[in-house]
Design a protein around this motif. Structure first.
Motif, PDB file in Angstrom:
ATOM      1  N   ASN A 238      -1.227  -4.947  -1.261  1.00 45.21           N
ATOM      2  CA  ASN A 238      -1.373  -3.537  -1.650  1.00 45.21           C
ATOM      3  C   ASN A 238      -1.180  -2.624  -0.439  1.00 45.21           C
ATOM      4  N   LYS A 239      -1.774  -3.046   0.676  1.00 45.71           N
ATOM      5  CA  LYS A 239      -1.610  -2.250   1.903  1.00 45.71           C
ATOM      6  C   LYS A 239      -0.166  -2.330   2.389  1.00 45.71           C
TER       7      LYS A 239
ATOM      8  N   LYS B 124      11.494  -5.117   4.485  1.00 41.72           N
ATOM      9  CA  LYS B 124      11.675  -3.769   5.033  1.00 41.72           C
ATOM     10  C   LYS B 124      13.034  -3.786   5.717  1.00 41.72           C
TER      11      LYS B 124
ATOM     12  N   ARG C 281       2.456  -2.547   0.563  1.00 42.14           N
ATOM     13  CA  ARG C 281       3.235  -1.616  -0.286  1.00 42.14           C
ATOM     14  C   ARG C 281       3.063  -0.181   0.238  1.00 42.14           C
ATOM     15  N   GLU C 282       1.790   0.155   0.578  1.00 43.00           N
ATOM     16  CA  GLU C 282       1.538   1.504   1.128  1.00 43.00           C
ATOM     17  C   GLU C 282       2.305   1.739   2.429  1.00 43.00           C
ATOM     18  N   MET C 283       2.549   0.664   3.175  1.00 40.95           N
ATOM     19  CA  MET C 283       3.275   0.805   4.455  1.00 40.95           C
ATOM     20  C   MET C 283       4.784   0.850   4.248  1.00 40.95           C
ATOM     21  N   GLY C 284       5.218   0.764   2.995  1.00 38.86           N
ATOM     22  CA  GLY C 284       6.650   0.901   2.734  1.00 38.86           C
ATOM     23  C   GLY C 284       7.389  -0.419   2.551  1.00 38.86           C
TER      24      GLY C 284
END
Ligand code: NAD
Length: 428
Positions: free
Chosen positions: A278-279, A256, A281-284
């Motif tokens: 996966n989570k 990030k 990735r969802e958090m950016g």
């Protein structure tokens, strides 16, 4: 938990041989210090939850106790080997000596994977480990502690078993106990914070403000989480973290560029320091290959996962911008990679100095147990900072004076102290 084809004990011995030459140690001293004094390898039979019996393999290696009782953690890992434990016990001897605490080096392990064991089964392994070693460990001879995949609960089961066998209370047997059960405040933070105390001093010497730096970290377990937090408090920004994915148990780098947020990342991290990719990735977070953390355009690298990570094969992938490597893990850099890092003039804060905060706080825990009086957290952390800073300054001053690579300077101080203790005792 050695990688195939890599023998950490041979690496520890190669590092020792180099410093033995520098210190011109005699044959007997070399012979004594390049091998552990004592080793225990044993079986631990456990009745599993399904009623079957399973036999686990355990180890304890006591490398050297010339300066005080052996000290060192116990790892639970499916790829644990006696040679890994030997290497780590040797590094513990140097670690206690470099921060000048009155302890020697030891290490232990069990070949097992706690991911696949119930709490009851883990408790039985802990109790079995102590039953096999009840006569060979003790507050005045060998004091274990938590390490990879072991925690305060495991330590308390071990202490409880030891006290049952010996019929008395011995809070000084083991460190890393839960706070309120003889544990010290600050122990959880100690190793990661210690890494950053030494990093802070290195940056000062290089006239670099922490707030102007960017870092990449391997690992998101106990050491890395607290190293990232304190580094953030100093104003530094972490842009990449590498660790296991919880689901497939492969390593990935989580990037990030506007800065990793340790607290939000923690919310998707399991107790083994694995992240749910996966989570993430969802958090950016960008999900990159496991080794990508090493190749980032950063000022600081903090390997804080496991040994044998910066090697001859990948050392040249380190970006030109990197100025400091602070080794949170034990043995992350091979001697071949060290040569390249030294030639590039990257400031190396070697493992047994950088990550000595854990054992230093363990020593404080023992001191508090002996007094039966416990310090406030600020007091523990301030004493830790003092000890880490003075050890760092002694090593960096020697490195500067004698134009030594930092790892070699740290070794000269540690091995010199241990060799002298052995000589004074008449062992060599
Ligand atoms: P931990 O088990 O809490 O965390 C280990 C981390 O490394 C996890 O995030 C895990 O996902 C990650 N990891 C494991 N294998 C990986 C791989 N192949 N690639 C990328 N990431 C991987 O362990 P910890 O207590 O944080 O210890 C980390 C290192 O620091 C070890 O070398 C340990 O011996 C050393 N150390 C720990 C302490 C301590 O007090 N905890 C003290 C001194 C040294």
């Amino acid at each position: 938990m050695a990688k195939e084809g890599f023998n950490p004990f041979q690496m520890a011995q190669a590092q020792f041989d180099k410093v033995a030459d520098l210190l011109e140690l005699d044959e007997a001293t070399r012979d004594l210090l390049r091998n552990p004094m004592r080793e225990y390898a044993f079986t631990i039979p456990v009745r599993m939850d399904d009623g079957t019996m399973k036999v686990f393999r355990g180890f304890r290696v006591q490398h050297n106790d010339s300066r005080g009782p052996c000290k060192g953690g116990i790892r639970f890992h499916p790829q644990e080997t006696i040679d890994t434990v030997r290497a780590l016990s040797m590094w513990m001897t140097w670690k206690c000596a470099v921060v000048d605490i009155p302890l020697g080096g030891g290490k232990g392990g069990v070949i097992c994977d706690p991911h696949n064991l119930s709490a009851r089964e883990q408790e039985q392994i802990c109790r079995g480990w102590v039953r096999q070693l009840a006569k060979n460990i003790g507050p005045l001879s060998d004091v274990p502690a938590p390490d990879v995949m072991t925690n305060a609960q495991h330590m308390l089961w071990m202490l409880d078993e030891y006290e049952h066998i010996h019929g008395n209370k011995y809070p000084g047997l083991i460190t890393g106990k839960p706070v309120g059960m003889g544990g010290s405040l600050g122990r959880t933070e100690a190793t990661g914070y210690g890494v950053v105390y030494t990093l802070r001093e290195a940056l000062k010497q290089m006239n670099i403000k922490a707030a102007d730096t960017v870092a990449s970290v391997q690992g998101f377990g106990n050491v890395a989480q607290y190293a990232i937090r304190l580094y953030n408090q100093l104003g530094g920004k972490v842009i990449c973290v590498a660790c296991w994915d919880q689901n497939d148990q492969k390593s990935y780098s989580f990037r990030k560029l506007d800065g990793v947020n340790a607290d939000s990342l923690l919310s998707i991290t399991d107790r083994f320091g694995g992240i749910d990719k996966n989570k993430a990735r969802e958090m950016g977070y960008e999900i990159l290959p496991g080794e990508a953390w090493l190749e980032q355009d950063v000022d600081i690298l903090i390997p804080a996962a496991l040994e044998h990570q910066i090697t001859e094969e990948n050392v040249n992938k380190i970006a030109p911008r990197v100025k400091v490597i602070a080794e949170g893990a034990n043995g992350p850099t091979t001697p071949e990679a060290d040569k390249v890092i030294a030639a590039r003039n990257i400031f190396m804060i070697p493992d047994f100095l950088a990550n000595a905060g854990g054992v230093t706080c363990s020593y404080f825990e023992q001191v508090q147990c002996n007094m039966n009086y416990y310090w406030e957290k600020d007091e523990v952390l301030s004493k830790l900072d003092t000890k880490m800073t003075s050890a760092f300054l002694a090593v960096s001053e020697l490195a500067r004076k004698k134009k030594l690579y930092m790892r070699d300077a740290a070794y000269v101080i540690s091995v010199g102290r241990v060799a002298q203790a052995c000589k004074d005792r008449g062992w060599v």
